[in-house]
Design an enzyme around this catalytic site. Structure first.
Site, PDB file in Angstrom:
ATOM      1  N   ARG A  91      -0.077   5.594  -4.721  1.00  0.00           N
ATOM      2  CA  ARG A  91      -0.074   6.306  -3.426  1.00  0.00           C
ATOM      3  C   ARG A  91      -0.090   7.816  -3.628  1.00  0.00           C
ATOM      4  O   ARG A  91       0.553   8.562  -2.889  1.00  0.00           O
ATOM      5  CB  ARG A  91       1.132   5.901  -2.566  1.00  0.00           C
ATOM      6  CG  ARG A  91       1.217   4.450  -2.237  1.00  0.00           C
ATOM      7  CD  ARG A  91       0.025   3.931  -1.427  1.00  0.00           C
ATOM      8  NE  ARG A  91       0.091   2.495  -1.349  1.00  0.00           N
ATOM      9  CZ  ARG A  91      -0.566   1.690  -2.189  1.00  0.00           C
ATOM     10  NH1 ARG A  91      -1.362   2.177  -3.121  1.00  0.00           N
ATOM     11  NH2 ARG A  91      -0.459   0.384  -2.070  1.00  0.00           N
ATOM     12  N   SER A  95       3.666  -0.028   5.635  1.00  0.00           N
ATOM     13  CA  SER A  95       4.917  -0.044   4.858  1.00  0.00           C
ATOM     14  C   SER A  95       5.620   1.300   5.031  1.00  0.00           C
ATOM     15  O   SER A  95       5.015   2.349   4.788  1.00  0.00           O
ATOM     16  CB  SER A  95       4.624  -0.230   3.373  1.00  0.00           C
ATOM     17  OG  SER A  95       3.974  -1.447   3.177  1.00  0.00           O
ATOM     18  N   GLU A 153       6.931   6.159   2.481  1.00  0.00           N
ATOM     19  CA  GLU A 153       5.502   6.232   2.144  1.00  0.00           C
ATOM     20  C   GLU A 153       4.783   6.987   3.264  1.00  0.00           C
ATOM     21  O   GLU A 153       3.858   7.752   3.016  1.00  0.00           O
ATOM     22  CB  GLU A 153       4.924   4.817   2.002  1.00  0.00           C
ATOM     23  CG  GLU A 153       3.429   4.838   1.690  1.00  0.00           C
ATOM     24  CD  GLU A 153       2.877   3.460   1.362  1.00  0.00           C
ATOM     25  OE1 GLU A 153       3.556   2.664   0.678  1.00  0.00           O
ATOM     26  OE2 GLU A 153       1.742   3.185   1.796  1.00  0.00           O
TER      27      GLU A 153
HETATM   28  P1  FAD Z   1      -3.644   9.542   8.181  1.00  0.00           P
HETATM   29  O1  FAD Z   1      -2.446   8.691   8.445  1.00  0.00           O
HETATM   30  O2  FAD Z   1      -4.360  10.120   9.332  1.00  0.00           O
HETATM   31  O3  FAD Z   1      -3.242  10.711   7.178  1.00  0.00           O
HETATM   32  C1  FAD Z   1      -2.516  10.420   6.001  1.00  0.00           C
HETATM   33  C2  FAD Z   1      -2.495  11.711   5.163  1.00  0.00           C
HETATM   34  O4  FAD Z   1      -3.823  11.981   4.722  1.00  0.00           O
HETATM   35  C3  FAD Z   1      -2.041  12.931   5.965  1.00  0.00           C
HETATM   36  O5  FAD Z   1      -1.219  13.742   5.147  1.00  0.00           O
HETATM   37  C4  FAD Z   1      -3.351  13.657   6.300  1.00  0.00           C
HETATM   38  O6  FAD Z   1      -3.187  15.059   6.434  1.00  0.00           O
HETATM   39  C5  FAD Z   1      -4.208  13.310   5.091  1.00  0.00           C
HETATM   40  N1  FAD Z   1      -5.637  13.273   5.426  1.00  0.00           N
HETATM   41  C6  FAD Z   1      -6.254  12.450   6.308  1.00  0.00           C
HETATM   42  N2  FAD Z   1      -7.568  12.700   6.331  1.00  0.00           N
HETATM   43  C7  FAD Z   1      -7.793  13.719   5.459  1.00  0.00           C
HETATM   44  C8  FAD Z   1      -8.964  14.437   5.045  1.00  0.00           C
HETATM   45  N3  FAD Z   1     -10.172  14.177   5.537  1.00  0.00           N
HETATM   46  N4  FAD Z   1      -8.816  15.425   4.114  1.00  0.00           N
HETATM   47  C9  FAD Z   1      -7.585  15.694   3.567  1.00  0.00           C
HETATM   48  N5  FAD Z   1      -6.459  15.066   3.940  1.00  0.00           N
HETATM   49  C10 FAD Z   1      -6.560  14.074   4.867  1.00  0.00           C
HETATM   50  N6  FAD Z   1      -1.776   1.605   3.081  1.00  0.00           N
HETATM   51  C11 FAD Z   1      -2.059   1.085   1.855  1.00  0.00           C
HETATM   52  O7  FAD Z   1      -2.213   1.850   0.890  1.00  0.00           O
HETATM   53  N7  FAD Z   1      -2.172  -0.270   1.669  1.00  0.00           N
HETATM   54  C12 FAD Z   1      -2.020  -1.164   2.688  1.00  0.00           C
HETATM   55  O8  FAD Z   1      -2.171  -2.353   2.490  1.00  0.00           O
HETATM   56  C13 FAD Z   1      -1.737  -0.632   3.995  1.00  0.00           C
HETATM   57  N8  FAD Z   1      -1.562  -1.470   5.045  1.00  0.00           N
HETATM   58  C14 FAD Z   1      -1.304  -0.947   6.275  1.00  0.00           C
HETATM   59  C15 FAD Z   1      -1.142  -1.816   7.362  1.00  0.00           C
HETATM   60  C16 FAD Z   1      -0.888  -1.318   8.636  1.00  0.00           C
HETATM   61  C17 FAD Z   1      -0.702  -2.258   9.787  1.00  0.00           C
HETATM   62  C18 FAD Z   1      -0.789   0.082   8.831  1.00  0.00           C
HETATM   63  C19 FAD Z   1      -0.543   0.657  10.206  1.00  0.00           C
HETATM   64  C20 FAD Z   1      -0.940   0.960   7.763  1.00  0.00           C
HETATM   65  C21 FAD Z   1      -1.189   0.456   6.468  1.00  0.00           C
HETATM   66  N9  FAD Z   1      -1.346   1.310   5.378  1.00  0.00           N
HETATM   67  C22 FAD Z   1      -1.626   0.786   4.139  1.00  0.00           C
HETATM   68  C23 FAD Z   1      -1.167   2.767   5.531  1.00  0.00           C
HETATM   69  C24 FAD Z   1      -2.449   3.545   5.867  1.00  0.00           C
HETATM   70  O9  FAD Z   1      -3.377   2.731   6.554  1.00  0.00           O
HETATM   71  C25 FAD Z   1      -3.118   4.134   4.633  1.00  0.00           C
HETATM   72  O10 FAD Z   1      -2.266   5.028   3.948  1.00  0.00           O
HETATM   73  C26 FAD Z   1      -4.415   4.896   4.999  1.00  0.00           C
HETATM   74  O11 FAD Z   1      -5.111   5.202   3.829  1.00  0.00           O
HETATM   75  C27 FAD Z   1      -4.167   6.180   5.771  1.00  0.00           C
HETATM   76  O12 FAD Z   1      -5.415   6.654   6.238  1.00  0.00           O
HETATM   77  P2  FAD Z   1      -5.530   7.456   7.603  1.00  0.00           P
HETATM   78  O13 FAD Z   1      -6.945   7.846   7.783  1.00  0.00           O
HETATM   79  O14 FAD Z   1      -4.920   6.709   8.721  1.00  0.00           O
HETATM   80  O15 FAD Z   1      -4.677   8.747   7.234  1.00  0.00           O
END
Ligand code: FAD
Length: 303
Positions: free
Chosen positions: A176, A226, A296
């Site tokens: 992560r 998580s 996380e």
């Molecule tokens: P955001 O939540 O919008 O942002 C996360 C971080 O990334 C922030 O700090 C943001 O500033 C940064 N960021 C976003 N976009 C950019 C960009 N373009 N440039 C630079 N920085 C950026 N995660 C896992 O790893 N494995 C799993 O199995 C998993 N299962 C999940 C299940 C559910 C139901 C949910 C709700 C979440 C889960 N997650 C999981 C967590 C999440 O989906 C991941 O961490 C995902 O990669 C986050 O992406 P996001 O676009 O939503 O990022």
């Protein structure tokens, strides 16, 4: 927020890209979060460069948001500019066994595109509700696979508006973790390197992983996935369950009965409810197991 900055943005970008006082609960999977002063959906890298330079000129802070699935936005919202990567910057194109993907593309769409083109490697991500940018930032992973294994390079824009190409070897991927957590870079595009495989077998694997996810995770409630990182040698959910904390509730936030590793929003939870619940879980797990839990999810914004 500086009104001149808003006016300058309105003169350069389409009205459909700009939202003033945008409630961020509509932009996070937790359905929690106060307003962003100005929310902007870029369409391409040039627009990212342009708005970054404008924000710098007007002294406005910048926050980056993907699909909002790994963040808790606090109740006071976010001052300054929020750049939201979504559908407008989500092109996926094929180049041999590689995909060139815009930062706003959803993992599930990229996985589906890869499957349709008989390319394997993204199956693990088909049920993760994030964007490509957020997934690279977090090195998202599941089922013994992670972004690290597919990312060939990443194109970014610095906070000075300068474009840069990172090779996979420079990304410092870990559990992560990516280099972007310690560098102020905006991820705009990536090249994913996949391998040819049988379309039906890829689909079968994706279906299987989605079933596993549905059977274990509380997907009918808003959450950020998580809540805690996996502590070395343990599983956060198991420790929380063994501490008897399933169902523990603060306001509208609850430790899921289905999977103790998830905090869910059971109705109008505030960010402060979630933060108080996180603190209670950390304290009680430490008291019972002497193991520290670290979130996380990323907490951003004003209290
Ligand atoms: P955001 O939540 O919008 O942002 C996360 C971080 O990334 C922030 O700090 C943001 O500033 C940064 N960021 C976003 N976009 C950019 C960009 N373009 N440039 C630079 N920085 C950026 N995660 C896992 O790893 N494995 C799993 O199995 C998993 N299962 C999940 C299940 C559910 C139901 C949910 C709700 C979440 C889960 N997650 C999981 C967590 C999440 O989906 C991941 O961490 C995902 O990669 C986050 O992406 P996001 O676009 O939503 O990022």
């Amino acid at each position: 927020m500086n009104k001149d900055f808003v006016r300058a943005c309105e003169s350069v970008f389409d009205a459909a890209q700009l939202f003033i006082d945008a409630p961020l609960r509509f932009h996070t999977t937790f359905r929690i979060g106060g307003p962003a002063d100005l929310l902007f959906y870029p369409k391409n890298t040039e627009e990212v460069q342009k708005i970054i330079c404008m924000a710098k000129e007007y002294g406005e802070p910048i926050t980056l948001l993907g699909n909002g699935s790994n963040i808790l936005v606090r109740d006071g919202g976010i001052r300054g500019l929020v750049i939201r990567f979504g559908k407008k910057m989500a092109d996926v194109t094929l180049d041999g066994a590689d995909l060139i993907v815009g930062a706003g593309a959803l993992l599930r769409d990229v996985a589906a595109f890869a499957q349709q083109n008989s390319l394997s490697g993204m199956e693990f991500a088909c049920g993760i509700p994030g964007s490509i940018g957020g997934a690279i930032f977090m090195n998202a992973g599941a089922y013994d696979d992670e972004m690290k294994s597919v990312v060939a390079s990443v194109r970014t824009v610095s906070r000075d508006g300068v474009e840069r190409l990172y090779a996979a070897t420079e990304l410092d991927f870990g559990y992560r973790h990516s280099i972007f957590q310690s560098r102020d870079e905006v991820i705009c595009e990536t090249r994913l390197h996949l391998r040819e495989a049988d379309r039906d077998m890829i689909l079968e694997r994706m279906t299987d992983l989605n079933h596993r996810r549905e059977s274990k995770q509380p997907l009918f409630y808003p959450s950020a996935g998580s809540t805690f990182k996996r502590p070395p040698g343990y599983f956060a959910g198991t420790l929380i369950e063994q501490t008897g904390l399933k169902g523990l509730t603060v306001g509208g936030a609850q430790v899921s009965q289905k999977h103790a590793g998830f905090i869910i929003n059971i109705g109008n939870a505030s960010a402060s409810d979630v933060q108080r619940l996180i603190a209670a879980v950390q304290k009680r797990v430490y008291a019972k197991h002497a193991v520290e839990l670290f979130p996380e999810l990323r907490v951003i914004g004003e209290p």
